[in-house]
Design an enzyme around this catalytic site. Sequence first.
Site, PDB file in Angstrom:
ATOM      1  N   LYS A 181      -1.490  -4.888  32.998  1.00 33.49           N
ATOM      2  CA  LYS A 181      -0.447  -5.419  32.109  1.00 33.49           C
ATOM      3  C   LYS A 181       0.846  -5.511  32.903  1.00 33.49           C
ATOM      4  O   LYS A 181       1.306  -4.508  33.453  1.00 33.49           O
ATOM      5  CB  LYS A 181      -0.291  -4.486  30.911  1.00 33.49           C
ATOM      6  CG  LYS A 181       0.801  -4.878  29.932  1.00 33.49           C
ATOM      7  CD  LYS A 181       0.644  -4.087  28.632  1.00 33.49           C
ATOM      8  CE  LYS A 181       1.758  -4.351  27.643  1.00 33.49           C
ATOM      9  NZ  LYS A 181       2.988  -3.632  27.953  1.00 33.49           N
ATOM     10  N   GLU A 194       0.141   4.861  27.423  1.00 30.50           N
ATOM     11  CA  GLU A 194       0.038   5.089  28.871  1.00 30.50           C
ATOM     12  C   GLU A 194      -0.123   6.583  29.143  1.00 30.50           C
ATOM     13  O   GLU A 194       0.626   7.392  28.603  1.00 30.50           O
ATOM     14  CB  GLU A 194       1.293   4.585  29.566  1.00 30.50           C
ATOM     15  CG  GLU A 194       1.286   4.891  31.059  1.00 30.50           C
ATOM     16  CD  GLU A 194       2.663   4.725  31.692  1.00 30.50           C
ATOM     17  OE1 GLU A 194       2.750   4.067  32.727  1.00 30.50           O
ATOM     18  OE2 GLU A 194       3.648   5.247  31.149  1.00 30.50           O
ATOM     19  N   ASN A 200       1.539 -11.227  25.378  1.00 31.91           N
ATOM     20  CA  ASN A 200       2.238 -10.104  24.735  1.00 31.91           C
ATOM     21  C   ASN A 200       3.739 -10.403  24.672  1.00 31.91           C
ATOM     22  O   ASN A 200       4.263 -11.130  25.500  1.00 31.91           O
ATOM     23  CB  ASN A 200       1.954  -8.815  25.539  1.00 31.91           C
ATOM     24  CG  ASN A 200       2.754  -7.621  25.052  1.00 31.91           C
ATOM     25  OD1 ASN A 200       3.523  -7.017  25.807  1.00 31.91           O
ATOM     26  ND2 ASN A 200       2.586  -7.263  23.802  1.00 31.91           N
ATOM     27  N   CYS A 206       6.134  -1.176  32.711  1.00 33.12           N
ATOM     28  CA  CYS A 206       7.093  -0.255  32.087  1.00 33.12           C
ATOM     29  C   CYS A 206       8.410  -0.228  32.885  1.00 33.12           C
ATOM     30  O   CYS A 206       8.416   0.084  34.070  1.00 33.12           O
ATOM     31  CB  CYS A 206       6.502   1.144  31.993  1.00 33.12           C
ATOM     32  SG  CYS A 206       7.634   2.277  31.170  1.00 33.12           S
TER      33      CYS A 206
HETATM   34  C1  FNR Z   1       5.828   0.210  24.516  1.00 35.38           C
HETATM   35  N1  FNR Z   1       5.307  -0.560  25.562  1.00 35.38           N
HETATM   36  C2  FNR Z   1       4.414   0.010  26.443  1.00 35.38           C
HETATM   37  N2  FNR Z   1       3.774  -0.768  27.387  1.00 35.38           N
HETATM   38  C3  FNR Z   1       2.829  -0.244  28.178  1.00 35.38           C
HETATM   39  O1  FNR Z   1       2.254  -0.958  29.011  1.00 35.38           O
HETATM   40  N3  FNR Z   1       2.478   1.081  28.074  1.00 35.38           N
HETATM   41  C4  FNR Z   1       3.073   1.916  27.165  1.00 35.38           C
HETATM   42  O2  FNR Z   1       2.702   3.093  27.061  1.00 35.38           O
HETATM   43  C5  FNR Z   1       4.096   1.387  26.341  1.00 35.38           C
HETATM   44  N4  FNR Z   1       4.756   2.167  25.438  1.00 35.38           N
HETATM   45  C6  FNR Z   1       5.552   1.593  24.464  1.00 35.38           C
HETATM   46  C7  FNR Z   1       6.039   2.380  23.414  1.00 35.38           C
HETATM   47  C8  FNR Z   1       6.745   1.790  22.380  1.00 35.38           C
HETATM   48  C9  FNR Z   1       7.230   2.627  21.235  1.00 35.38           C
HETATM   49  C10 FNR Z   1       7.020   0.386  22.420  1.00 35.38           C
HETATM   50  C11 FNR Z   1       7.782  -0.286  21.309  1.00 35.38           C
HETATM   51  C12 FNR Z   1       6.569  -0.379  23.477  1.00 35.38           C
HETATM   52  C13 FNR Z   1       5.541  -2.022  25.612  1.00 35.38           C
HETATM   53  C14 FNR Z   1       4.609  -2.756  24.658  1.00 35.38           C
HETATM   54  O3  FNR Z   1       3.241  -2.518  24.955  1.00 35.38           O
HETATM   55  C15 FNR Z   1       4.860  -4.268  24.676  1.00 35.38           C
HETATM   56  O4  FNR Z   1       4.683  -4.747  25.974  1.00 35.38           O
HETATM   57  C16 FNR Z   1       6.258  -4.660  24.196  1.00 35.38           C
HETATM   58  O5  FNR Z   1       6.661  -3.917  23.070  1.00 35.38           O
HETATM   59  C17 FNR Z   1       6.310  -6.157  23.833  1.00 35.38           C
HETATM   60  O6  FNR Z   1       5.334  -6.490  22.865  1.00 35.38           O
HETATM   61  P1  FNR Z   1       5.691  -6.717  21.304  1.00 35.38           P
HETATM   62  O7  FNR Z   1       6.377  -5.465  20.822  1.00 35.38           O
HETATM   63  O8  FNR Z   1       6.631  -7.870  21.237  1.00 35.38           O
HETATM   64  O9  FNR Z   1       4.391  -6.985  20.641  1.00 35.38           O
END
Ligand code: FNR
Length: 333
Positions: A149, A36, A208, A110
């Site tokens: 998202k 992001e 997701n 987020c």
């Molecule tokens: C994230 N997530 C996230 N989501 C988003 O929309 N923008 C972002 O910049 C971030 N940054 C982010 C950093 C880190 C280190 C993590 C672990 C997660 C959330 C991510 O995209 C996702 O929605 C969740 O982690 C759930 O999916 P998984 O991990 O079960 O595949």
Amino acid sequence: MDYKNKNILAPMVRCSTLAFRLMALEYGADLVYSEEIIDYKLVNAKRHYNELFNTIDYIVDGTEKPVFQTCHKEKDKVIFQVGTNNATRALQACKLVENDVAGFDVNMGCPKEFSVQGGMGAALLKKPDDVKQILTTLVNGLSKPVTCKIRCLHSLEETINLCKLIESCGVRALAIHGRFQEERSRMPNHDDYIREIVKHIQIPIIANGGSNEIKCYEDIEKFRQSCNASSVMIARAGMWNCSVFRREGVLPIDDVVKRFLEISLEVDNYFFSVKYAVQQMLHEELASERGAAVLGSLAGEELYKIFHMLNEYNELQKKKEEYYRSSALKRKI
Ligand code: FNR
């Protein structure tokens, strides 16, 4: 470009950098979302083409670390994710990078205090007027597809209504993290919510939240089926071992770390981004001697030495010294 039958690297702050995205594409991801990027951080940046690394770096004058970095190799596969609470500023930021990316995504999930207090991320889930304004402004103002998202709301009915509103704005697909705003990732994902939403929405749904169960390529398909979704977006499972995208099977984590370190040299990834991603990949062995060495490393030289890649690192430093001496671009050597 459509969003059907795609395995997608999720947006992850500090992790979904250019180097990480290129690795995910190499291993088989179909699309890769950027971390992001908050609109106001990008609007003052200028586009620079870096001839040494063939990268496109968006840098604010007087600073060194690009706000956003991309390259031609990922041009048709990279989705720029914007964090915003303001339609006009979001459009201004997205316009800047429009010719360098394949599409745009708005972060509406987020849960971090910084985002929510600023009216961004999950705060938007409860602000339908803002959602409408931001999405229609981007859809009408950009020549590339727009997605967004979200997370789920407690009530399934309200979540479906939100999805319908989002769909009516002309977005091309919708990524749904099947958790509520306050739910942490170790908790079960509400695949049943996603499955239900799919019945009411015509545009492709990108499921997701399945990483707890995703250990290899076949698990991605299982998660897709569990949600009856068009596509799957993977965050943590990709961060822990990016080779989950490989049809041929998962690789040992050392191979993945080394490949990531190589690509990081190729695109001049920032030390702290490199270290962060390596830490995540070694998450199970951070207590070991090697893990402690990674955690304690304060510069690229130390980190690359741990993985016996100091020669490659030093060679690049020499090239960089020469290049930046004659280039207008400022960058730490
Ligand atoms: C994230 N997530 C996230 N989501 C988003 O929309 N923008 C972002 O910049 C971030 N940054 C982010 C950093 C880190 C280190 C993590 C672990 C997660 C959330 C991510 O995209 C996702 O929605 C969740 O982690 C759930 O999916 P998984 O991990 O079960 O595949």
